[in-house]
Design a protein around this motif. Structure first.
Motif, PDB file in Angstrom:
ATOM      1  N   THR A 213      -2.752  -6.732   1.597  1.00 14.91           N
ATOM      2  CA  THR A 213      -3.158  -5.941   0.435  1.00 14.91           C
ATOM      3  C   THR A 213      -3.492  -6.840  -0.745  1.00 14.91           C
ATOM      4  OG1 THR A 213      -1.841  -4.032   1.105  1.00 14.91           O
ATOM      5  CG2 THR A 213      -2.405  -4.192  -1.227  1.00 14.91           C
ATOM      6  N   VAL A 222     -10.039  -4.610  -0.410  1.00 14.22           N
ATOM      7  CA  VAL A 222      -8.758  -4.102   0.074  1.00 14.22           C
ATOM      8  C   VAL A 222      -8.963  -2.956   1.060  1.00 14.22           C
ATOM      9  CG1 VAL A 222      -8.511  -2.463  -1.845  1.00 14.22           C
ATOM     10  CG2 VAL A 222      -6.475  -3.280  -0.647  1.00 14.22           C
ATOM     11  N   LEU A 227      -2.954  -1.044   2.046  1.00 15.97           N
ATOM     12  CA  LEU A 227      -2.409  -0.659   0.742  1.00 15.97           C
ATOM     13  C   LEU A 227      -1.318   0.390   0.892  1.00 15.97           C
ATOM     14  CD1 LEU A 227      -2.428  -0.748  -2.332  1.00 15.97           C
ATOM     15  CD2 LEU A 227      -4.304   0.913  -2.307  1.00 15.97           C
TER      16      LEU A 227
END
Length: 253
Positions: A213, A222, A227
Protein backbone atom coordinates in the motif's frame (compact mmCIF):
# COMPACT_ATOMS: atom_id res chain seq x y z
CA UNK A 1 -10.75 20.58 36.26
CA UNK A 2 -13.33 18.66 34.19
CA UNK A 3 -13.49 14.87 33.91
CA UNK A 4 -12.44 15.17 30.27
CA UNK A 5 -9.51 17.53 30.78
CA UNK A 6 -7.97 15.47 33.58
CA UNK A 7 -7.14 12.38 31.46
CA UNK A 8 -5.89 14.68 28.68
CA UNK A 9 -3.67 16.61 31.08
CA UNK A 10 -2.39 13.40 32.65
CA UNK A 11 -1.63 11.92 29.21
CA UNK A 12 0.30 15.07 28.30
CA UNK A 13 2.38 14.76 31.47
CA UNK A 14 3.07 11.09 30.76
CA UNK A 15 4.01 11.97 27.20
CA UNK A 16 6.57 14.54 28.42
CA UNK A 17 7.94 12.01 30.91
CA UNK A 18 8.38 9.30 28.28
CA UNK A 19 9.87 11.74 25.75
CA UNK A 20 12.50 12.74 28.32
CA UNK A 21 13.31 9.10 28.97
CA UNK A 22 13.69 8.50 25.23
CA UNK A 23 16.00 11.48 24.65
CA UNK A 24 18.17 10.33 27.56
CA UNK A 25 18.48 6.80 26.16
CA UNK A 26 21.03 6.78 23.31
CA UNK A 27 20.36 3.10 22.56
CA UNK A 28 16.67 3.83 21.96
CA UNK A 29 17.52 6.74 19.66
CA UNK A 30 20.04 4.61 17.74
CA UNK A 31 17.63 1.71 17.26
CA UNK A 32 14.72 3.95 16.33
CA UNK A 33 16.43 6.41 13.96
CA UNK A 34 20.02 5.60 13.08
CA UNK A 35 19.89 1.83 12.64
CA UNK A 36 17.08 1.91 10.04
CA UNK A 37 19.17 4.42 8.09
CA UNK A 38 22.17 2.06 8.27
CA UNK A 39 19.96 -0.78 6.98
CA UNK A 40 18.81 1.49 4.16
CA UNK A 41 22.34 2.44 3.16
CA UNK A 42 23.35 -1.22 3.23
CA UNK A 43 20.45 -2.60 1.19
CA UNK A 44 20.20 0.23 -1.32
CA UNK A 45 23.87 1.14 -1.62
CA UNK A 46 25.46 -2.31 -1.27
CA UNK A 47 22.90 -4.95 -2.27
CA UNK A 48 20.52 -2.92 -4.43
CA UNK A 49 22.34 -3.63 -7.68
CA UNK A 50 21.89 -7.38 -7.21
CA UNK A 51 18.08 -7.21 -7.15
CA UNK A 52 15.89 -6.98 -10.23
CA UNK A 53 12.61 -5.36 -9.19
CA UNK A 54 11.57 -3.55 -12.36
CA UNK A 55 12.28 -0.09 -10.94
CA UNK A 56 15.02 1.92 -9.30
CA UNK A 57 15.81 -0.05 -6.17
CA UNK A 58 15.59 2.95 -3.84
CA UNK A 59 12.02 3.54 -5.08
CA UNK A 60 11.15 -0.11 -4.45
CA UNK A 61 12.84 -0.47 -1.05
CA UNK A 62 11.79 2.79 0.64
CA UNK A 63 8.24 1.65 1.59
CA UNK A 64 9.59 -1.48 3.28
CA UNK A 65 12.24 0.55 5.06
CA UNK A 66 9.53 2.85 6.42
CA UNK A 67 7.87 -0.19 8.02
CA UNK A 68 11.24 -1.37 9.34
CA UNK A 69 11.84 2.09 10.83
CA UNK A 70 8.63 1.63 12.81
CA UNK A 71 9.44 -1.89 14.01
CA UNK A 72 13.04 -1.24 15.04
CA UNK A 73 12.13 1.20 17.81
CA UNK A 74 9.57 -1.02 19.51
CA UNK A 75 11.98 -2.79 21.87
CA UNK A 76 12.54 0.45 23.81
CA UNK A 77 8.80 0.83 24.38
CA UNK A 78 8.35 -2.74 25.61
CA UNK A 79 11.30 -2.39 27.97
CA UNK A 80 10.09 0.95 29.33
CA UNK A 81 6.56 -0.34 29.93
CA UNK A 82 7.87 -3.45 31.67
CA UNK A 83 10.20 -1.36 33.81
CA UNK A 84 7.29 0.80 34.94
CA UNK A 85 5.36 -2.32 35.83
CA UNK A 86 8.08 -4.32 37.59
CA UNK A 87 9.86 -1.52 39.48
CA UNK A 88 6.74 -0.19 41.17
CA UNK A 89 6.39 3.03 39.19
CA UNK A 90 2.84 2.20 38.12
CA UNK A 91 1.92 1.28 41.69
CA UNK A 92 3.11 4.72 42.82
CA UNK A 93 1.02 6.37 40.11
CA UNK A 94 -2.01 4.36 41.26
CA UNK A 95 -2.04 6.00 44.69
CA UNK A 96 -1.82 9.45 43.10
CA UNK A 97 -4.58 11.40 41.37
CA UNK A 98 -3.49 10.16 37.93
CA UNK A 99 -5.72 8.75 35.21
CA UNK A 100 -4.97 5.05 34.80
CA UNK A 101 -5.42 5.21 31.04
CA UNK A 102 -2.82 7.97 30.70
CA UNK A 103 -0.07 5.61 31.87
CA UNK A 104 -0.55 3.45 28.78
CA UNK A 105 -1.53 6.24 26.38
CA UNK A 106 1.66 8.15 27.12
CA UNK A 107 3.78 5.19 25.98
CA UNK A 108 1.70 4.71 22.82
CA UNK A 109 1.87 8.38 21.84
CA UNK A 110 5.63 8.66 22.38
CA UNK A 111 6.10 5.46 20.33
CA UNK A 112 4.05 6.99 17.52
CA UNK A 113 6.06 10.22 17.65
CA UNK A 114 9.32 8.26 17.57
CA UNK A 115 8.07 6.25 14.57
CA UNK A 116 7.15 9.42 12.69
CA UNK A 117 10.61 10.89 13.33
CA UNK A 118 12.20 7.64 12.11
CA UNK A 119 10.09 7.59 8.96
CA UNK A 120 10.87 11.24 8.24
CA UNK A 121 14.59 10.42 8.51
CA UNK A 122 14.19 7.46 6.13
CA UNK A 123 12.36 9.59 3.57
CA UNK A 124 15.01 12.32 3.82
CA UNK A 125 17.85 9.82 3.23
CA UNK A 126 15.86 8.19 0.41
CA UNK A 127 15.61 11.52 -1.42
CA UNK A 128 19.36 12.00 -0.96
CA UNK A 129 19.87 8.58 -2.59
CA UNK A 130 17.74 9.38 -5.63
CA UNK A 131 14.22 8.51 -4.47
CA UNK A 132 11.71 9.83 -7.02
CA UNK A 133 8.10 9.22 -5.89
CA UNK A 134 5.17 9.97 -8.18
CA UNK A 135 2.73 10.52 -5.31
CA UNK A 136 0.23 13.36 -5.37
CA UNK A 137 -0.57 15.46 -2.30
CA UNK A 138 -3.50 13.12 -1.58
CA UNK A 139 -1.22 10.09 -1.92
CA UNK A 140 1.26 11.60 0.55
CA UNK A 141 -1.62 12.17 2.95
CA UNK A 142 -2.49 8.50 2.56
CA UNK A 143 1.12 7.52 3.28
CA UNK A 144 1.04 9.62 6.45
CA UNK A 145 -2.26 8.06 7.51
CA UNK A 146 -1.03 4.50 7.02
CA UNK A 147 2.18 5.23 8.92
CA UNK A 148 0.28 6.79 11.84
CA UNK A 149 -2.23 3.93 11.96
CA UNK A 150 0.52 1.30 11.83
CA UNK A 151 2.51 3.15 14.51
CA UNK A 152 -0.52 3.26 16.81
CA UNK A 153 -1.21 -0.44 16.24
CA UNK A 154 2.42 -1.40 16.80
CA UNK A 155 2.51 0.86 19.85
CA UNK A 156 -0.47 -0.80 21.51
CA UNK A 157 0.83 -4.30 20.71
CA UNK A 158 4.22 -3.40 22.16
CA UNK A 159 2.69 -1.95 25.32
CA UNK A 160 0.75 -5.21 25.73
CA UNK A 161 3.94 -7.25 25.30
CA UNK A 162 5.74 -5.08 27.83
CA UNK A 163 2.97 -5.48 30.38
CA UNK A 164 2.76 -9.26 29.88
CA UNK A 165 6.52 -9.91 30.13
CA UNK A 166 8.05 -10.89 33.45
CA UNK A 167 11.34 -9.03 32.96
CA UNK A 168 12.64 -6.12 30.90
CA UNK A 169 14.91 -8.49 28.95
CA UNK A 170 12.03 -10.76 27.94
CA UNK A 171 9.96 -7.69 27.04
CA UNK A 172 12.63 -6.57 24.59
CA UNK A 173 12.91 -10.06 23.10
CA UNK A 174 9.13 -10.25 22.68
CA UNK A 175 9.29 -7.56 19.99
CA UNK A 176 11.76 -9.54 17.83
CA UNK A 177 8.98 -11.10 15.65
CA UNK A 178 7.72 -7.61 14.83
CA UNK A 179 11.26 -6.65 13.82
CA UNK A 180 11.86 -9.78 11.73
CA UNK A 181 8.54 -9.95 9.87
CA UNK A 182 9.39 -7.11 7.42
CA UNK A 183 12.42 -9.13 6.28
CA UNK A 184 10.03 -11.97 5.35
CA UNK A 185 7.76 -9.73 3.29
CA UNK A 186 7.93 -7.90 -0.02
CA UNK A 187 10.06 -5.17 1.58
CA UNK A 188 13.24 -5.93 -0.38
CA UNK A 189 12.22 -8.29 -3.21
CA UNK A 190 8.82 -9.17 -4.73
CA UNK A 191 7.11 -12.06 -2.97
CA UNK A 192 6.61 -13.94 -6.25
CA UNK A 193 10.39 -14.32 -6.63
CA UNK A 194 10.69 -16.29 -3.40
CA UNK A 195 10.75 -20.04 -3.01
CA UNK A 196 7.73 -22.17 -2.19
CA UNK A 197 6.59 -21.84 1.39
CA UNK A 198 8.41 -18.58 1.97
CA UNK A 199 6.46 -16.98 -0.88
CA UNK A 200 3.09 -17.98 0.61
CA UNK A 201 4.15 -16.76 4.05
CA UNK A 202 5.29 -13.43 2.60
CA UNK A 203 2.07 -12.97 0.66
CA UNK A 204 -0.26 -13.57 3.60
CA UNK A 205 1.60 -12.05 6.53
CA UNK A 206 0.38 -8.62 7.73
CA UNK A 207 3.29 -6.41 6.70
CA UNK A 208 3.21 -7.25 2.98
CA UNK A 209 -0.13 -5.52 2.18
CA UNK A 210 0.95 -2.56 4.33
CA UNK A 211 4.23 -2.26 2.43
CA UNK A 212 2.49 -2.72 -0.93
CA UNK A 213 0.00 0.00 0.00
CA UNK A 214 2.79 2.43 0.88
CA UNK A 215 4.63 1.48 -2.32
CA UNK A 216 1.51 2.00 -4.40
CA UNK A 217 0.77 5.37 -2.82
CA UNK A 218 4.34 6.59 -3.31
CA UNK A 219 4.39 5.41 -6.93
CA UNK A 220 0.88 6.72 -7.61
CA UNK A 221 -0.64 3.32 -8.35
CA UNK A 222 -2.13 1.98 -5.14
CA UNK A 223 -4.29 -1.16 -5.39
CA UNK A 224 -7.63 -1.12 -3.61
CA UNK A 225 -7.22 -4.66 -2.27
CA UNK A 226 -3.87 -3.89 -0.69
CA UNK A 227 -5.23 -0.68 0.85
CA UNK A 228 -8.23 -2.46 2.39
CA UNK A 229 -6.03 -5.25 3.76
CA UNK A 230 -3.48 -2.78 5.13
CA UNK A 231 -6.12 -0.73 6.95
CA UNK A 232 -7.75 -3.90 8.28
CA UNK A 233 -4.44 -5.22 9.65
CA UNK A 234 -3.55 -1.87 11.25
CA UNK A 235 -6.98 -1.49 12.87
CA UNK A 236 -6.74 -5.08 14.04
CA UNK A 237 -3.36 -4.33 15.65
CA UNK A 238 -4.88 -1.35 17.46
CA UNK A 239 -7.88 -3.30 18.74
CA UNK A 240 -5.96 -6.41 19.81
CA UNK A 241 -3.17 -4.37 21.38
CA UNK A 242 -5.56 -2.07 23.23
CA UNK A 243 -7.77 -4.86 24.60
CA UNK A 244 -4.74 -6.96 25.58
CA UNK A 245 -3.02 -3.98 27.21
CA UNK A 246 -6.03 -2.91 29.25
CA UNK A 247 -6.80 -6.49 30.32
CA UNK A 248 -3.21 -7.16 31.41
CA UNK A 249 -2.93 -3.77 33.10
CA UNK A 250 -6.09 -4.34 35.14
CA UNK A 251 -4.85 -7.78 36.22
CA UNK A 252 -1.27 -6.85 37.13
CA UNK A 253 -1.43 -3.21 38.18
Amino acid sequence: MSAVSTPLADSTIMLRRNLKHTTRNPVAIFNAVLFPIIIMLMFVGVFGGAFSVGADYVDYATPGLLVMAISYGLGATATAVNSDMTTGVINRFKVMDVSRGSMLTGHVIVTTVRCLVSCAAIIGVAFAMGFSPKASALDWLGVFGVIVLLSLGAGWLTVALGLAAKTAESAGLATVPLIMLPFLSSAFVPADTMGAGVRQFAEYQPFTPIIETLRGLLLGEVAGGDLAAAVAWCVGFVIVGYVWSVSTFNKRA
